[in-house]
Motif scaffolding. Sequence first.
Motif, PDB file in Angstrom:
ATOM      1  N   ASN A  34       0.825  -1.207   0.000  1.00 41.28           N
ATOM      2  CA  ASN A  34       0.000   0.000   0.000  1.00 41.28           C
ATOM      3  C   ASN A  34       0.859   1.256   0.000  1.00 41.28           C
ATOM      4  N   ASP A  35       2.071   1.185   0.561  1.00 37.65           N
ATOM      5  CA  ASP A  35       2.988   2.328   0.509  1.00 37.65           C
ATOM      6  C   ASP A  35       3.486   2.546  -0.917  1.00 37.65           C
ATOM      7  N   ALA A  36       3.787   1.464  -1.603  1.00 34.70           N
ATOM      8  CA  ALA A  36       4.236   1.573  -2.995  1.00 34.70           C
ATOM      9  C   ALA A  36       3.119   2.119  -3.878  1.00 34.70           C
TER      10      ALA A  36
ATOM     11  N   GLN B 292       6.636   6.821   5.918  1.00 29.69           N
ATOM     12  CA  GLN B 292       6.150   5.449   6.051  1.00 29.69           C
ATOM     13  C   GLN B 292       7.058   4.630   6.966  1.00 29.69           C
ATOM     14  N   LYS B 293       8.370   4.868   6.899  1.00 27.02           N
ATOM     15  CA  LYS B 293       9.296   4.184   7.820  1.00 27.02           C
ATOM     16  C   LYS B 293       9.019   4.594   9.257  1.00 27.02           C
ATOM     17  N   THR B 294       8.736   5.870   9.466  1.00 32.22           N
ATOM     18  CA  THR B 294       8.415   6.345  10.811  1.00 32.22           C
ATOM     19  C   THR B 294       7.125   5.703  11.308  1.00 32.22           C
TER      20      THR B 294
ATOM     21  N   ARG C 218       0.736   6.502  -6.947  1.00 30.27           N
ATOM     22  CA  ARG C 218      -0.418   7.373  -7.183  1.00 30.27           C
ATOM     23  C   ARG C 218      -0.087   8.846  -7.009  1.00 30.27           C
ATOM     24  N   CYS C 219       1.021   9.139  -6.378  1.00 26.72           N
ATOM     25  CA  CYS C 219       1.467  10.533  -6.248  1.00 26.72           C
ATOM     26  C   CYS C 219       2.460  10.907  -7.346  1.00 26.72           C
TER      27      CYS C 219
ATOM     28  N   GLY D  28       8.940  12.298  -2.736  1.00 29.43           N
ATOM     29  CA  GLY D  28       9.054  10.840  -2.675  1.00 29.43           C
ATOM     30  C   GLY D  28       9.896  10.378  -1.499  1.00 29.43           C
ATOM     31  N   MET D  29      11.024  11.057  -1.279  1.00 28.05           N
ATOM     32  CA  MET D  29      11.855  10.708  -0.120  1.00 28.05           C
ATOM     33  C   MET D  29      11.113  10.998   1.176  1.00 28.05           C
TER      34      MET D  29
END
Length: 148
Positions: free
Chosen positions: A4-6, A58-60, A11-12, A51-52
Amino acid sequence: MQSNDARMLLRCAVPTALAGGVGMAVGGVLAGGEGVIGAAAGAAVVILFMGMGLAGLQKTAESLPHLFQAMGLVLYTTQILLLAVVLAVFRDTTLFDTRAFAFTLLGATLVWIAAQARAHMKAKILYVQPESQTGDGQAKAAATGARS
């Protein structure tokens, strides 16, 4: 990165790249080759920064979920400030057309934010972990009198 993160990143990034393409076309018509280069650089900077930032957020969320909201606020503030710094650094450059760069940077940023908001609203992400109904879940349900 979870699937879902990918999807969120895709989508952005796709609408932002399309906005960059529009910026390149307009920059090419109004300023020639330098306009195309400036617009491409502006779109690339937005996709890279945002993007970064999304990947970092998402890592947080995975490792420190209690800091997610605060990290999001800090991240977006930092991204906007960094974009302002990039605009200031390239203000007097002769490498490309600065107006095409600035307008594409602004437009691509707005498109990214809108696409991210839309992608988040359309995502079907569980915010409550469903309890398993096997083994302990059935015993717990039986103990509390819950029906399956």
